[in-house]
Scaffold this active site. Structure first.
Site, short mmCIF file in Angstrom:
data_model
loop_
_atom_site.label_atom_id
_atom_site.label_comp_id
_atom_site.label_asym_id
_atom_site.label_seq_id
_atom_site.Cartn_x
_atom_site.Cartn_y
_atom_site.Cartn_z
N ARG A 1 -9.32 0.58 3.40
CA ARG A 1 -8.39 1.51 2.75
C ARG A 1 -7.06 0.83 2.46
NH1 ARG A 1 -6.59 5.01 6.62
NH2 ARG A 1 -4.92 4.97 5.10
N ASP B 1 3.61 0.74 12.11
CA ASP B 1 2.37 0.27 11.48
C ASP B 1 2.03 -1.16 11.87
OD1 ASP B 1 2.18 2.74 10.36
OD2 ASP B 1 2.90 2.15 8.39
N ARG C 1 0.61 15.74 13.09
CA ARG C 1 1.32 15.17 11.94
C ARG C 1 1.85 16.32 11.08
NH1 ARG C 1 -1.55 9.79 9.58
NH2 ARG C 1 0.49 9.64 8.61
N PRO C 2 2.98 16.93 11.51
CA PRO C 2 3.49 18.09 10.78
C PRO C 2 4.05 17.72 9.41
CG PRO C 2 5.02 17.44 12.52
CD PRO C 2 3.83 16.54 12.64
N ILE C 3 4.17 18.73 8.51
CA ILE C 3 4.78 18.49 7.20
C ILE C 3 5.95 19.45 6.97
CG2 ILE C 3 2.74 17.43 6.13
CD1 ILE C 3 2.35 20.18 4.69
N ASP C 4 6.52 19.95 8.09
CA ASP C 4 7.59 20.94 7.97
C ASP C 4 8.81 20.42 7.19
OD1 ASP C 4 7.69 19.32 10.42
OD2 ASP C 4 9.63 20.26 10.72
N GLN C 5 9.11 19.12 7.29
CA GLN C 5 10.29 18.60 6.57
C GLN C 5 10.03 18.50 5.07
OE1 GLN C 5 13.30 18.26 8.22
NE2 GLN C 5 12.01 19.24 9.74
N LYS D 1 0.83 -1.21 0.00
CA LYS D 1 0.00 0.00 0.00
C LYS D 1 0.86 1.26 0.00
CE LYS D 1 -2.39 2.83 3.34
NZ LYS D 1 -1.46 3.48 4.25
N ASN D 2 1.83 1.33 0.91
CA ASN D 2 2.55 2.59 1.04
C ASN D 2 3.53 2.83 -0.10
OD1 ASN D 2 1.03 3.36 3.17
ND2 ASN D 2 2.53 2.83 4.76
N CYS E 1 -4.84 9.31 9.45
CA CYS E 1 -5.20 8.71 10.72
C CYS E 1 -4.73 9.66 11.80
CB CYS E 1 -4.50 7.37 10.87
SG CYS E 1 -4.99 6.18 9.63
N ARG F 1 -3.70 10.63 3.28
CA ARG F 1 -2.44 11.23 3.68
C ARG F 1 -1.51 11.43 2.47
NH1 ARG F 1 -1.13 14.27 7.65
NH2 ARG F 1 1.10 14.40 7.88
#
Ligand code: EPU
Length: 437
Positions: A402, A310, A125-129, A22-23, A120, A96
């Site tokens: 999902r 996970d 859940r930051p996205i700064d990087q 999936k990922n 989830c 996501r």
């Protein structure tokens, strides 16, 4: 709403085949947006997250042709940003992985727009990087009103040296995708090393990119002007395989799990062996057997090759049925223990303190009505239901679907008594929007 009804207490026996990862799929489908020509993707898992992303590309102008249930031919030659619409945003908000569209659009068009990703809820859940990396490649990124907008100076990204302050799967993938067609060389340091990072690099390279070092902690990308079509088969899903391993550990029995890369399962196998589960590794299969008592174990999740976050809920469910006291420490997410509230309804004894859960194993869980709080939490309650005495009803199974292809069919083929029914929810159940991650 659909529910799973499980009559627990039956051991699992037989053979199960694992689907594509999936990922990896949710990174590779957005990356295909950069490809001019026909891109054939094989071993695609038949799950709702991949359907959502394929639909996004289709609305944006891609030709999407399913050759069979697990093979798709995508042609993104005619894709344009003009196709972005409310219909797209409704889809990108659900998952996501939609943030990979930003890296891919920037790489292909020099501009990008998408919604903030769903996900989830495991705390912040930051996205700064991601933003740091894309900025370094010369993109001006803005986040406002629930949208991420980005534009490359002079219309094309340029290579850069980027150090990730946090080992992030998502940021590694997004930057790698964007850098594939940037001008010059990009070096990304302190990257994630998960198997699907290597899979994405292999996919990009098979479409003409020059990405090296995936699987180590430094990735080097020499930008190419564009990507061309080709054929690529996804790796098997490490977490789906681990979930069936945990299910056998909890319910007992003997199952051959096929279409896996045993190396990717090493950390999961080692932990299950500590718990008195027998595991035999083959070339592309593992045989998992449990007939004695399960022993307690301590587990700490870490980025690959550590024990995967996970798999934490699934192993937590198994430990609830093991003798003695186990400690589970979550090393990646702030808040990934909500599923214990559900397992307590089934008789589990667990005390959560911050990022550590102390589990006192019980002889037998008992069936109850529980909900899937998110994808892996859903897998955990299914596993608990398979091991429990009596009937377990699992609500909110759309989360599970999902990420797990035909989980009901696969478990039934192993002798589980599980069925999917359509029936109204119990009045006490809490409903949430099922934004996914
Ligand atoms: N982080 C930051 N800044 C960032 C990005 C991440 O501080 O810009 C932090 C996160 O808060 C977290 C850690 O870094 O503490 C790791 O986050 P990462 O970016 O690796 O996670 P992700 O890319 O959002 C993916 C998987 C998750 C999986 C994690 C960790 C996808 C679509 N999602 O999420 O998978 O838990 O990596 O392995 O690939 C799942 O499949 O059930 C799932 C949630």
């Amino acid at each position: 709403m659909q529910k799973y009804i499980i009559s627990g207490g039956r051991p699992l026996n037989g053979t199960v085949s694992i689907s594509g990862a999936k990922n990896a799929a949710v990174a590779i489908i957005p990356a295909a947006l950069m490809v001019r020509g026909v891109c054939r993707i094989e071993n695609l898992p038949d799950i709702s997250d991949t359907d959502t992303l394929l639909r996004v590309l289709e609305i944006m102008g891609a030709s999407v042709r399913m050759i069979n249930r697990t093979t798709v031919e995508l042609d993104c030659t005619s894709v344009s940003l003009d196709g972005l619409s409310e219909e797209v945003w409704a889809l990108t908000r659900r998952i996501r992985a939609s943030y990979y569209l930003i890296g891919a659009m920037l790489g292909r068009f020099g501009r990008a727009c998408s919604t903030m990703p769903g996900g989830c809820n495991f705390g912040v859940r930051p996205i700064d990087q991601h933003i740091k990396g894309l900025n370094a490649l010369g993109a001006n990124v803005r986040v406002d009103g629930g949208f991420i907008r980005a534009r490359a100076e002079n219309g094309r990204l340029r290579g850069a040296r980027i150090y990730l302050d946090k080992v992030s799967v998502g940021a590694t993938i997004n930057i790698m995708i964007a850098a594939a067609t940037a001008e010059g060389r990009t070096v990304i340091e302190n990257v994630a090393r998960e198997p699907h990072i290597v899979d994405l690099a292999n996919f990009l390279n098979s479409m003409g990119a020059d990405v090296r070092g995936a699987g180590t902690d430094v990735i080097k990308v020499r930008g190419v002007p564009s990507l061309h079509g080709g054929t690529y088969a996804l790796i098997p899903d490490q977490i789906e395989a681990g979930t069936y391993m945990a299910a056998v550990a909890a319910a007992g029995g003997c199952v051959r799990i096929e279409n896996v890369i045993p190396k990717h399962l090493d950390c999961i196998s080692s932990k299950l062996r500590e718990m008195n589960v027998e595991i035999e590794d083959g070339d592309d299969y593992v045989v998992v057997r449990r007939d004695g008592l399960l022993c307690h174990a301590d587990v700490k999740t870490m980025p690959y090759p550590g024990f995967p976050t996970d798999m934490q809920p699934q192993i937590g469910a198994v430990l609830c049925c093991a003798s003695g006291i186990s400690a589970v420490t979550e090393g990646v997410w702030d808040n990934r223990f909500k599923y214990f509230e559900e397992l307590r309804k089934m008789g589990a004894t667990v005390k959560v303190d911050g990022r550590t859960a102390i589990i006192i194993g019980v002889d037998r869980l008992t069936g109850a009505t529980v909900r899937a709080c998110d994808l892996r939490a859903g897998a955990a309650v299914v596993i608990a239901g398979l091991a429990a005495k009596g009937v377990t009803r699992v609500e909110d199974v759309q989360y599970i679907e999902r990420g797990y292809e035909d989980i009901v069919g696969k478990l039934r083929a192993l002798g589980a008594e599980i069925r999917c029914v359509d029936e109204p929810d119990e009045p006490t159940s809490r409903r949430t929007d099922w934004l996914a991650g």
